[in-house]
Motif scaffolding. Structure first.
Motif, PDB file in Angstrom:
ATOM      1  N   UNK A 208       0.830  -1.213   0.000  1.00  8.09           N
ATOM      2  CA  UNK A 208       0.000   0.000   0.000  1.00  8.09           C
ATOM      3  C   UNK A 208       0.863   1.262   0.000  1.00  8.09           C
ATOM      4  N   UNK A 209       2.013   1.195   0.664  1.00 14.30           N
ATOM      5  CA  UNK A 209       2.932   2.340   0.679  1.00 14.30           C
ATOM      6  C   UNK A 209       3.472   2.590  -0.724  1.00 14.30           C
ATOM      7  N   UNK A 210       3.788   1.504  -1.435  1.00 12.50           N
ATOM      8  CA  UNK A 210       4.275   1.650  -2.811  1.00 12.50           C
ATOM      9  C   UNK A 210       3.217   2.301  -3.691  1.00 12.50           C
ATOM     10  N   UNK A 211       1.962   1.984  -3.433  1.00 13.77           N
ATOM     11  CA  UNK A 211       0.887   2.612  -4.212  1.00 13.77           C
ATOM     12  C   UNK A 211       0.771   4.102  -3.887  1.00 13.77           C
ATOM     13  N   UNK A 212       1.021   4.452  -2.626  1.00 15.82           N
ATOM     14  CA  UNK A 212       0.951   5.862  -2.224  1.00 15.82           C
ATOM     15  C   UNK A 212       2.110   6.681  -2.768  1.00 15.82           C
ATOM     16  N   UNK A 213       3.265   6.023  -2.980  1.00 12.88           N
ATOM     17  CA  UNK A 213       4.480   6.723  -3.415  1.00 12.88           C
ATOM     18  C   UNK A 213       4.968   6.141  -4.743  1.00 12.88           C
ATOM     19  N   UNK A 214       4.241   6.390  -5.811  1.00  9.02           N
ATOM     20  CA  UNK A 214       4.576   5.755  -7.094  1.00  9.02           C
ATOM     21  C   UNK A 214       5.929   6.178  -7.659  1.00  9.02           C
ATOM     22  N   UNK A 215       6.462   7.301  -7.166  1.00  6.35           N
ATOM     23  CA  UNK A 215       7.751   7.774  -7.674  1.00  6.35           C
ATOM     24  C   UNK A 215       8.921   7.099  -6.969  1.00  6.35           C
ATOM     25  N   UNK A 226       5.687 -15.111  -6.024  1.00  2.00           N
ATOM     26  CA  UNK A 226       5.384 -15.229  -7.444  1.00  2.00           C
ATOM     27  C   UNK A 226       3.857 -15.222  -7.647  1.00  2.00           C
ATOM     28  N   UNK A 227       3.397 -14.434  -8.590  1.00  4.48           N
ATOM     29  CA  UNK A 227       1.970 -14.382  -8.877  1.00  4.48           C
ATOM     30  C   UNK A 227       1.181 -13.422  -8.016  1.00  4.48           C
ATOM     31  N   UNK A 228       1.840 -12.812  -7.029  1.00  5.49           N
ATOM     32  CA  UNK A 228       1.166 -11.842  -6.173  1.00  5.49           C
ATOM     33  C   UNK A 228       1.026 -10.515  -6.927  1.00  5.49           C
ATOM     34  N   UNK A 229      -0.206  -9.968  -7.065  1.00  8.83           N
ATOM     35  CA  UNK A 229      -0.354  -8.666  -7.732  1.00  8.83           C
ATOM     36  C   UNK A 229       0.379  -7.573  -6.959  1.00  8.83           C
ATOM     37  N   UNK A 230       1.160  -6.769  -7.681  1.00  2.00           N
ATOM     38  CA  UNK A 230       1.971  -5.730  -7.045  1.00  2.00           C
ATOM     39  C   UNK A 230       1.987  -4.471  -7.903  1.00  2.00           C
ATOM     40  N   UNK A 231       2.203  -3.317  -7.263  1.00  2.30           N
ATOM     41  CA  UNK A 231       2.380  -2.087  -8.035  1.00  2.30           C
ATOM     42  C   UNK A 231       3.616  -2.191  -8.926  1.00  2.30           C
ATOM     43  N   UNK A 232       3.650  -1.414  -9.976  1.00  2.89           N
ATOM     44  CA  UNK A 232       4.745  -1.496 -10.944  1.00  2.89           C
ATOM     45  C   UNK A 232       6.080  -1.031 -10.370  1.00  2.89           C
TER      46      UNK A 232
END
Length: 364
Positions: A208-215, A226-232
């Motif tokens: 969730x932190x990665x989603x908040x800080x996309x930069x 493996x296979x876990x959905x994750x932010x880019x």
């Protein structure tokens, strides 16, 4: 004194979070004069993923995961002064414990060393017929990976009078600052296998932190993702060999500790990564759990987060200079108070006291 130690694996950290704990403790105990043989089964592909050569400070016996081999290695307990059965050995744990009780000599101490005490206590509470209830009644001492007074009280509620936490620590010969490596560069990194009682917390404190800080860039190490959905902006790089732990800790701006749900609820259960990261002078951000101040001082030696929003705020305001200051202070603290040499001395004092008490009881 001779120790026969039955655990998950000393040679492999693959799906085996206790590996560095075993290594640090056993190496330090050998330096105090203990003669140790570690018995581990060939299970869960661990022997295919070894990251430690057979050491000169401990004899290691790898046995096949079958009943005949189990019986053979358990029989070796009769020659030991101290017999240690760890939790989660990986193959026929209940049968192994029964065999060790059968084969131990009358002069030896039999220890149960629990490396996941909150989970074990929950299992005992849920299952009055669990074999461990009976086995604990024939055990001289319970040691735990952590858990503090809550775990001690838990074990005493099941009739165990001698229960002593021996906390995680570090070996400064293994965990220390190294040059950063490009492959481990990130703003925030987390190392942990994908487990049922950890995954939701990884979502909250990391993904969730990665989603908040996309930069920002995030690095996830450990097996099972493996296979876990994750932010880019999250890179999942799989199992990290223990030889690469220092570089993994030294390369990012900050390292995150996320406790498993049971450990966080119990408190007083710092993971090995807490001390390994501090030993590498990493800036550590940890989730909130009772007892943190016994090990590191919040705000000075470690940063504490109640949730993902706290992690995001801490990371957004963290500068490289501030991160280095926190890491340096943490390293000084753990080298002074939280090495495996300190923990081995604690073990030695407990064991010698137990033998002295047995001698006094026999003389009465």
């Amino acid at each position: 004194m001779k120790i026969a130690f039955y655990g998950s694996s000393l040679l492999s950290s693959y799906w085996n979070g206790a590996a560095t704990y075993y290594r640090g403790m056993i190496r330090a105990l050998s330096e105090l004069g203990y003669e140790i043989t570690f018995y581990e089964s060939d299970a869960f592909e661990r022997q295919d993923h070894r990251d430690l050569d057979a050491p000169d400070w401990c004899k290691v016996v790898v046995y096949q995961a079958n009943a005949d081999a189990l019986s053979d290695v358990a029989a070796a307990a009769r020659d030991a002064d101290i017999v240690i059965k760890a939790s989660g050995c990986g193959y026929a744990d209940d049968d192994l414990f029964e065999l060790l009780i059968k084969h131990r000599s009358s002069r030896s101490l039999l220890l149960f060393w629990d490396v996941d005490a909150p989970a074990t206590l929950a299992e005992l509470a849920a299952s009055p017929e669990h074999p461990l209830h009976r086995q604990l009644a024939q055990t001289d001492l319970v040691l735990t990976y952590g858990g503090g007074d809550p775990v001690v009280r838990g074990y005493r509620s099941f009739g165990v009078m001698d229960c002593v936490p021996i906390y995680n620590a570090l070996d400064p010969r293994d965990h220390h600052p190294v040059a950063s490596q490009l492959e481990f560069t990130a703003d925030l990194s987390f190392l942990g296998n994908r487990l049922p009682d950890r995954e939701a917390r990884v979502e909250r404190f990391f993904l969730d932190v990665a989603r908040q800080l996309p930069q920002r860039r995030f690095l996830l190490g450990g097996s099972g993702w493996e296979g876990k959905p994750m932010p880019s902006n999250v890179s999942a790089i799989g199992h990290i060999r223990t030889a690469d732990h220092n570089a993994f800790n030294c390369s990012p701006l900050a390292v995150l500790n996320i406790s498993r749900e049971s450990m966080a609820s119990t408190g007083f259960s710092p993971a090995t990564r807490v001390f390994e990261a501090a030993g590498a002078a990493a800036c550590l951000i940890t989730d909130d759990w009772a007892g943190l101040d016994l090990f590191l001082e919040e705000g000075e030696e470690v940063l504490k987060a109640r949730d993902g929003n706290d992690v995001a705020e801490l990371l957004a305001g963290l500068t490289p200079d501030h991160a280095r200051e926190i890491g340096a202070r943490a390293r000084r603290r753990v080298l002074a108070e939280h090495t495996y040499q300190v923990r081995a001395a604690e073990f030695d004092a407990v064991i010698r006291d137990r033998f002295d008490r047995r001698t006094a009881e026999a003389a009465e």
